[in-house]
Design an enzyme around this catalytic site. Structure first.
Site, mmCIF file in Angstrom:
data_model
loop_
_atom_site.group_PDB
_atom_site.id
_atom_site.type_symbol
_atom_site.label_atom_id
_atom_site.label_comp_id
_atom_site.label_asym_id
_atom_site.label_seq_id
_atom_site.Cartn_x
_atom_site.Cartn_y
_atom_site.Cartn_z
ATOM 1 N N GLU B 40 49.023 -8.788 -21.705
ATOM 2 C CA GLU B 40 49.233 -8.862 -23.152
ATOM 3 C C GLU B 40 50.714 -8.644 -23.485
ATOM 4 O OE1 GLU B 40 46.357 -5.935 -24.351
ATOM 5 O OE2 GLU B 40 44.767 -7.094 -23.413
ATOM 6 N N SER B 72 42.064 -9.483 -23.846
ATOM 7 C CA SER B 72 40.822 -9.816 -23.134
ATOM 8 C C SER B 72 40.975 -9.343 -21.700
ATOM 9 C CB SER B 72 40.587 -11.333 -23.136
ATOM 10 O OG SER B 72 40.640 -11.886 -24.428
ATOM 11 N N GLU B 73 40.808 -8.055 -21.492
ATOM 12 C CA GLU B 73 41.109 -7.512 -20.162
ATOM 13 C C GLU B 73 40.195 -8.042 -19.079
ATOM 14 O OE1 GLU B 73 41.351 -5.764 -22.928
ATOM 15 O OE2 GLU B 73 43.347 -4.877 -22.898
ATOM 16 N N HIS B 142 44.523 6.979 -24.900
ATOM 17 C CA HIS B 142 45.684 6.230 -24.414
ATOM 18 C C HIS B 142 46.445 6.914 -23.292
ATOM 19 C CE1 HIS B 142 45.012 3.937 -28.078
ATOM 20 N NE2 HIS B 142 45.938 3.087 -27.735
HETATM 21 C C1 LIG Z 1 41.075 -2.929 -25.021
HETATM 22 C C2 LIG Z 1 42.457 -2.769 -25.535
HETATM 23 N N1 LIG Z 1 43.430 -3.588 -25.077
HETATM 24 C C3 LIG Z 1 44.692 -3.479 -25.516
HETATM 25 C C4 LIG Z 1 45.025 -2.524 -26.447
HETATM 26 C C5 LIG Z 1 46.458 -2.390 -26.946
HETATM 27 N N2 LIG Z 1 46.539 -2.839 -28.325
HETATM 28 C C6 LIG Z 1 46.524 -1.976 -29.353
HETATM 29 S S1 LIG Z 1 46.570 -2.726 -30.823
HETATM 30 C C7 LIG Z 1 46.608 -4.244 -30.124
HETATM 31 C C8 LIG Z 1 46.661 -5.462 -30.980
HETATM 32 C C9 LIG Z 1 45.402 -5.685 -31.725
HETATM 33 O O1 LIG Z 1 45.546 -6.774 -32.570
HETATM 34 P P1 LIG Z 1 44.552 -7.053 -33.756
HETATM 35 O O2 LIG Z 1 43.147 -6.940 -33.267
HETATM 36 O O3 LIG Z 1 44.930 -8.339 -34.376
HETATM 37 O O4 LIG Z 1 44.753 -5.854 -34.790
HETATM 38 P P2 LIG Z 1 46.054 -5.475 -35.605
HETATM 39 O O5 LIG Z 1 46.807 -4.468 -34.775
HETATM 40 O O6 LIG Z 1 46.829 -6.712 -35.858
HETATM 41 O O7 LIG Z 1 45.579 -4.844 -36.874
HETATM 42 C C10 LIG Z 1 46.602 -4.142 -28.739
HETATM 43 C C11 LIG Z 1 46.663 -5.272 -27.797
HETATM 44 C C12 LIG Z 1 43.997 -1.666 -26.886
HETATM 45 N N3 LIG Z 1 44.241 -0.694 -27.756
HETATM 46 N N4 LIG Z 1 42.739 -1.815 -26.429
#
Ligand SMILES: Cc1ncc(C[n+]2csc(CCOP(=O)(O)OP(=O)(O)O)c2C)c(N)n1
Ligand SMILES: Cc1ncc(C[n+]2csc(CCOP(=O)(O)OP(=O)(O)O)c2C)c(N)n1
Ligand SMILES: [Mg+2]
Ligand SMILES: [Mg+2]
Lengths: 328, 341, 341, 328
Positions: B40, B72-73, B142
């Site tokens: 990611e 999408s892990e 985290h």
């Molecule tokens: C399973 C998982 N993978 C990666 C992350 C790291 N991460 C935190 S927020 C985020 C982005 C999420 O995007 P979105 O669903 O569009 O929500 P937004 O932050 O834009 O409100 C990611 C990849 C996580 N918290 N959980």
């Protein structure tokens, strides 16, 4: 205001009050962090205020909410007391979770704020369980899961929506499509033309709505909530929005298209809605200013309360892992 | 994010752990066409990773070989497994270690087992990089150290460096390795500096490093706790105690030879990790040493780990959660004193 | 599938482990309206579970309270968590333990942590039943013992019975418990018979059972290995060795009091599990005992586990994979002889 | 045969040959288990033969396959040698995996049979990786993931299809919808009206096809394969079918609707297609009988070969965990 929505003036103003609270709270948060009075990972929701504000006036404290790290707006709109919030994000014992959860795990069951998760997508399967509890009890509650556009690509989304549909759970899946997941654009990560289209995969109503239009969001969420309460099952809602300040406090915006960002900020829903209320005769400059002043005062009070609250003592480190007195 | 990281990486100066990892990825991408990086936000269009570990790589090697993924892990690890079976050498990033929880099936049931279940017909030469560690106020979801799960899984190797040189050398070896390797980075110490590795440097998997020689007690640690053990050694030396610090570097398979040699000399051992203590990786080391050196130890083998709690948010609690140099030194001193009775 | 299991369950006769679990579920459903059961194929329309553990329950308690689910383990656990927070007491079935790998986020990041992260505002009183164990030729992805992962996770409790009475009593206690409990069933021994529990019987969590008293060595085991340890005790007694067999029953938190009392008496300990040995749960027990009884043991604490491999398919290999009574007896005998030198 | 398919007679017969092989192999398997000569968990695919047979004639050995526990038909159709198969399911050293994998983990890379998984849904993310390898190499291969209807409800399905679509991977997601997942019906578990509809969620072509019609399956898979080879990205195919003998060998059918099962068995695709070939003049009774006789002979040979092969010795227990000579 020239519109066809049968929303009374009081509700229109109440939606604004909540939007103004959210906006002011975000601004205050960034200021307090910037001046070094507080240290925490902060996911600004500025720009997305309209969605939870318009949703929340359709919910009661007994309805359930599962939200995410970028969810302080969702919780405040649903009634999270400011002092509880601020003491928690300051890591103090008077916080909603005694300082142990922090900004990504705020919880306030009295207000139906049941879970805040830091794991992308995980609000949805758990919201199903809350909805299932409501269904089993027959108590008429609904459960709302909020999540982002990026979260719609993870497995938990799929499993949750399928189960909710086959079980006709009273659940509302509210996607706040701010067009980015961390630093990745919607287009690069998400194959669906619209997230709302994904509802077809679950034979579930799916609707995209302008997340900058409070009355549209109000109408769409109200319909979904009523359907859920009446045994009609879940709904997927995609509210189009934008986050003005990037993914996390402090990230530079290099990955963002400046034009896209500029356009979004120019369409800031809060001042536009404010002006429309006055223009439509639902409020006056003075009445709205009064609301804003009250919010600022409440924020002053909450911040000072939080910073004066003690840090949790070391005994807290090992409590609440298991129920007190239980074998552990 | 800093595009220049790659260029500054390999030289005779001191560099950070983050730069060392960036350099290892760059050199691996340059040396072997079959290496590619996915995760990611890893591409430069997305800022080159959320803390910049992969900065500059996609500009240099192209978006095909350094590719940002959807959130999408399972799909990230699945894509890596499939490509690895087909002869590629993927280096996948799972942004934070807690997010491996959504991909455990791919890692444990598939990456780890396909060689065995196919009777050796397929192999999965891939690396999963992930970061973790408490201390950044990120709270309960985290910062977990979950290396114990992977060390308990046949077919995987588990690596966790604590210096720039080791970070570079271990990552290169992990990418070379014919089997899946979990490579654990510590969020808090990315900025730690150390001597820059020579380009192409390899640190063999399965070999520990004696970070400081000593004679009274062996302290075995890895990842950020290796640093804290070094700090503890300083405290101990002021108390007249000479501690030998072993940075395990590879957690599974761990280097029994080096550890045994040290404990044979000191007669005392303390194992330190940030993972919670109960059923943690330290138990394997302690149980093995207790058996191997039965009747020959001057004091029991002790373990220090985080308390049996989720990671707390409040600073006061988070500080108390992470094993501190003082706690390590204290425990070591007690063992040395006990052994003297 | 046999609809009559529930009716025959609670009596003074001998019943199987499968019947005991079925009876515990039935009695919990009858006693507490907040209890409900969910999982793949658990309803009677679907045969009452793939091996019949839940047979008859949906007919008796309705499809709402005994509900078959889609194949969606994350959603199964998520639904359980949400309902538990809202005051219900879900008992979720994850058909086989290897399938928990797709739901680890829900279990570890959420079920285990919500009480702590909410500062005690919410709790997650749920049970996850799952079955596992080698011996049925199911190969690499259907027989892993992964209890070590969960024992290493703060907020969870881990239980694994080996008799009908314990299965009933532990499951009742697990359902009563205010926190999430992982309840592990062994596929191979579902048919094992034992005295039927009295209806309403509870076995407290965290309390081990001395299955056989002895004086020369303490053998600590659980799940199917408790049976094999009993068989080993018979072999040993023929060699004139008196082994005390402790069935841990609860793996986390484990009953140090009972185990310590036994080892204080015997001076020797052997830990046995079917999980692979390296970094396995036995290491925690062995490390703790080695430290606690430092200088007082007659022999090193040893561990027996499966070899560090995936579960093999071929019968010849699967038989060699599972620790056998002979292997246990052999290891115990060595320790006793060593301690006599 | 009165149809509009431009499929030559040789191919038509070749599809039948594979169908007949699959059918005979299943019948032999159940017989060998029933007579106690072999012990293993066996997931009969009887009734689903047409799908992999019609697919496989469009693939080469270099194309990749990821299949599942119910996948022996997929593998045999793609060329898995019978002796390798039988020695493996007998747990013998001459099996495709030295007996270490067993029926749920058969692997034969020479024939492009890369992974067989026992975990529902997990064939799809791994197939993406194989497709990605092909895309990166530009070697024109495609990757086929097969899976069941129940598997379409698990997270891995969703993540894999989304990624395949945004990356335009040369992948074919072939769902064999046999209307049951273990003992649970499609209707009870799956919200989508048709699994093919789920393609919309990924902006991907999705097609439902009669899995009893070899020429229809041939056409649909050919189109998908050509699209994939030509850079057009992935396709979701839902082939409607039925498993005649329940989920696993030995399960009783109490959970199945007898009428539904009876209707399905009456529509057994193998004899129907056989008759159509003769009626259409593509084959004669004699030519097909000859094929069938050859198959039986090959099966005789394979079974005897397998049962004569030695069990793996204990040294095999700890080999192939890591590469030989590597640190472990
Ligand atoms: C399973 C998982 N993978 C990666 C992350 C790291 N991460 C935190 S927020 C985020 C982005 C999420 O995007 P979105 O669903 O569009 O929500 P937004 O932050 O834009 O409100 C990611 C990849 C996580 N918290 N959980
Ligand atoms: C993740 C996971 N959950 C549950 C199972 C147990 N299981 C094995 S096959 C099966 C049914 C799958 O149904 P479907 O996908 O329709 O395929 P079919 O067996 O009908 O071919 C289940 C639930 C599993 N193997 N993996
Ligand atoms: Mg977003
Ligand atoms: Mg099916």
């Amino acid at each position: 205001m020239n519109d066809n929505y049968a929303v009374d003036g009081e509700t229109r103003v109440e939606i604004y009050r909540r939007m103004a609270l959210l906006k002011a709270n975000d601004e205050r948060s960034r200021k307090v962090i910037k001046t070094g009075r507080l240290m925490m990972p902060y996911y600004s929701y500025r720009g997305q205020e309209c969605i939870p504000a318009a949703l929340a006036v359709n919910l009661t404290d007994r309805d359930y909410l599962c939200t995410i790290y970028r969810g302080i707006h969702d919780m405040l709109a649903k009634g999270l007391p400011l002092k509880e919030l601020w003491a928690e994000i300051a890591g103090r014992i008077d916080g909603s979770c005694k300082g142990k959860g922090g900004p990504m795990h705020l919880t306030s069951p009295d207000k139906g704020i049941m879970v805040t998760t830091g794991i992308v997508g995980s609000s949805m399967p758990i919201a199903n369980g809350l909805a299932l509890a409501a269904q089993l009890s027959g108590d008429g509650r609904v459960a709302v899961a909020t999540f982002g556009d990026g979260a719609s690509n993870i497995g938990a989304f799929h499993e949750a929506l399928n189960m909710a549909s086959v079980w006709k759970l009273p659940a509302i899946f509210l996607c706040q499509n701010n067009q980015y997941g961390e630093h990745t654009t919607y287009e690069k990560a998400t194959s669906a033309l619209r997230i709302a289209d994904r509802a077809i995969a679950y034979n579930m109503p799916g609707v995209r709505v302008d997340g900058n239009d409070p009355l549209a969001v109000h109408a769409v969420t109200l319909e979904a909530i009523e359907r859920a309460r009446n045994g009609g099952g879940p709904t997927l809602i995609e509210a189009m929005t934008f986050r003005f300040h990037g993914h996390i406090y402090g990230d530079d915006d290099a990955y963002m298209d400046p034009a896209r960002k500029k356009a979004a900020m120019e369409a800031d829903p809060v001042p536009i809605y404010r002006a429309s209320l006055i223009a439509g005769g639902f409020a006056t400059e003075e009445s709205l200013s009064r609301i804003e002043t009250e919010i600022e005062a409440a924020l002053d009070e909450a911040v000072e309360y939080a910073l004066a609250s003690p840090m949790p003592g070391e005994e807290e480190l090992t409590t609440d892992v298991y129920a007190e007195g239980a074998a552990a | 994010m800093n595009d220049a990281i790659v260029d500054t990486a390999i030289n005779t100066h001191r560099i950070t752990i983050l730069q060392a990892i960036n350099a290892a990825l760059a050199d691996a991408l340059a040396d072997d066409e079959r290496v590619f990086v996915l995760g990611e936000d890893v591409g430069d269009a997305e800022g080159g990773g959320i803390v910049g570990v992969t900065a500059g790589l996609s500009k240099r090697f192209g978006d095909d070989r350094v590719r940002s993924t959807p959130i999408s892990e399972q799909a990230i690890i699945g894509a890596s497994i499939g490509a690895a079976i087909a002869g590629w050498k993927p280096v996948a990033e799972i942004m934070l270690m807690n997010f491996v929880t959504v991909a455990m099936d791919m890692i444990v049931n598939h990456a780890a087992k396909l060689r065995y279940m196919s009777g050796g017909k397929t192999s999965v030469p891939m690396v999963i990089r992930t970061m973790t560690g408490a201390g950044a106020s990120t709270g309960g979801q985290h910062a977990d150290y979950l290396e114990g799960w992977f060390a308990h899984t046949a077919g995987l190797k588990v690596v966790a460096p604590s210096t720039p040189e080791d970070a570079y050398g271990l990552l290169r070896s992990a990418i070379d390795d014919p089997d899946p390797v979990i490579f654990i980075e510590n969020l808090i110490s990315y900025g730690n500096k150390g001597p820059a590795p020579v380009s192409g440097h390899r640190v063999p998997l399965g070999k520990a490093r004696v970070a400081v020689e000593g004679k009274d007690i062996t302290i075995i640690a890895y990842s950020a706790m290796a640093d804290r053990a070094l700090q503890a050694a300083k405290i101990l030396s002021q108390a007249g105690i000479s501690a030998e610090i072993i940075d395990l570097r590879t957690i599974s398979p761990w280097d029994q030879e080096t550890v045994f040699a040290s404990v044979a000399k000191t007669g005392r051992a303390l194992v330190v990790h940030e993972a919670v203590k109960p059923f943690g990786p330290g138990a394997e080391v302690a149980a093995t040493l207790s058996s191997e050196f039965f009747g020959r130890l001057k004091a029991p083998v002790e373990r220090i780990g985080a308390p049996f709690t989720p990671v707390p948010f409040a600073k006061s609690l988070e500080d108390a959660f992470i094993p501190s140099p003082a706690r390590i030194a204290n425990a070591a001193q007690k063992l040395v004193e006990q052994g003297k009775l």
